[in-house]
Enzyme design. Structure first.
Site, PDB file in Angstrom:
ATOM      1  N   LYS A   1      -2.425  -2.098  -3.256  1.00  0.00           N
ATOM      2  CA  LYS A   1      -3.473  -1.231  -2.698  1.00  0.00           C
ATOM      3  C   LYS A   1      -3.056   0.224  -2.905  1.00  0.00           C
ATOM      4  O   LYS A   1      -2.458   0.852  -2.034  1.00  0.00           O
ATOM      5  CB  LYS A   1      -3.697  -1.523  -1.211  1.00  0.00           C
TER       6      LYS A   1
ATOM      7  N   GLU B   1       0.822  -1.211   0.000  1.00  0.00           N
ATOM      8  CA  GLU B   1       0.000   0.000   0.000  1.00  0.00           C
ATOM      9  C   GLU B   1       0.858   1.264   0.000  1.00  0.00           C
ATOM     10  O   GLU B   1       1.207   1.791   1.058  1.00  0.00           O
ATOM     11  CB  GLU B   1      -0.939   0.029   1.214  1.00  0.00           C
TER      12      GLU B   1
END
Length: 341
Positions: free
Chosen positions: A219, A177
């Protein structure tokens, strides 16, 4: 038989299902509880998460996995059932946040580096035994007049890659992420420029660390103007530029891309995802990995009162269903306007 990394990574974004990010730290959930007049205690945090995980329709039909905080993965429901078991019984996959948060980066004013690599291999072994089959590490990249710097981007990309390699060594799927924040006054083109730079560096470092991309999940943030920008982009522009960016940076070997909401409103996050899916021609499964955009409505409906559990679950189910439909390219504002059953 234990599912392979590739199977878990694919399942996390297959068939329209998405990930519930319920990994708020104790300080973060305290701020959210304070906003609705709830005292944040071990019991209220447990009761709130239990309410979500016992939402049968949402968890079994719309949610593929749940990212947990360290406290939550160890908690039992009020009746003694481990919260992890509630997730598993619904057919969802338990996951765990493993980073220890962003701290000021020395020599880089206004920038941060995410910490938590020390001892991570041993922590992964414990989390696997507690039921986690995927993990999350968040790197934070801000946009300002003189930032981000190459120093900050390379340091955060290397940390993400090191984390991902350690996760896979423990048979845990890494969610990678790198979040470019939408807090500033930058326009959508500046967001595109910085996010492209970040993602290219992240995938370069994942290659150097010998991470198996087929057993990982990306992500990212969407390509979107800063909250303070005088020009906010349309849904169509956000979708087009986000997909174009991903096609220029994310290898097709990544099976799943699960977007963070990053401060968007509930409906904005849903509409943007739906528009991307409707565009077609995508080499990866696109879905959602939302925290606030899935939880703000049920938190408000619940408000810490036992008599409001059903209302909280209905609000959560509605938001999960809207994003599920978006991940299939079947969401419309008219469906959104209908009240949860």
């Amino acid at each position: 038989m234990t599912a392979s990394l590739e199977e878990v990574a694919y399942k996390l974004a297959a068939g329209g299902k998405g990930i519930l990010a319920a990994d708020e730290s104790s300080s973060t959930i305290k701020r959210r509880f304070d906003a609705i007049g709830i005292e944040s205690t071990f019991e209220t945090r447990r009761d709130y998460r239990e309410m979500l995980f016992r939402s049968e329709e949402a968890m079994s039909q719309y949610i593929s996995g749940v990212i947990l905080f360290d406290e939550t993965i160890r908690q039992n429901a009020k009746d003694g059932t481990p919260l992890v078991k509630l997730i598993e019984d619904a057919g969802s996959i338990p996951g765990i946040k493993v980073d220890l948060g962003a701290r000021p980066q020395p020599g880089c004013p206004g920038e941060t580096i995410t910490e938590g690599l020390d001892g991570l291999g041993e922590r992964f072994k414990e989390y696997y035994d507690l039921g986690a089959r995927f993990a999350k590490w968040r790197a934070v990249i801000d946009i300002g007049s003189h930032i981000p710097s190459y120093t900050s981007i390379i340091a955060n990309a290397q940390a993400l890659a090191r984390y991902a390699a350690l996760a896979q060594a423990a048979d845990i799927v890494p969610i990678v992420e790198p979040e470019v924040l939408m807090d500033g006054d930058h326009d959508i083109d500046r967001c595109y420029e910085v996010t492209e730079w970040v993602l290219k560096e992240v995938f370069q470092q994942l290659f150097y660390a010998r991470v198996n991309l087929e057993g990982a999940v990306l992500k990212p943030n969407m390509v979107i103007a800063g909250k303070k920008s005088s020009r906010q982009a349309s849904v169509a522009e956000v979708a087009e530029k986000t997909v174009r960016l991903l096609k220029n940076t994310a290898p097709a070997a990544i099976p799943s891309v699960a977007f963070l909401s990053g401060g968007q409103s509930d409906e904005e996050a849903t509409a943007h995802l739906d528009a991307m899916i409707r565009g077609g021609g995508l080499p990866w499964n696109l879905t959602f990995s939302y925290g606030r955009a899935l939880q703000a409505a049920p938190q408000k409906a619940w408000s810490g009162k036992p008599e409001n559990v059903a209302a909280g679950q209905a609000a959560f189910t509605h938001r999960a269903k809207m994003n599920y439909l978006a991940a299939l390219g079947q969401w419309t504002p008219e469906i959104e306007a209908r009240k949860a059953a």
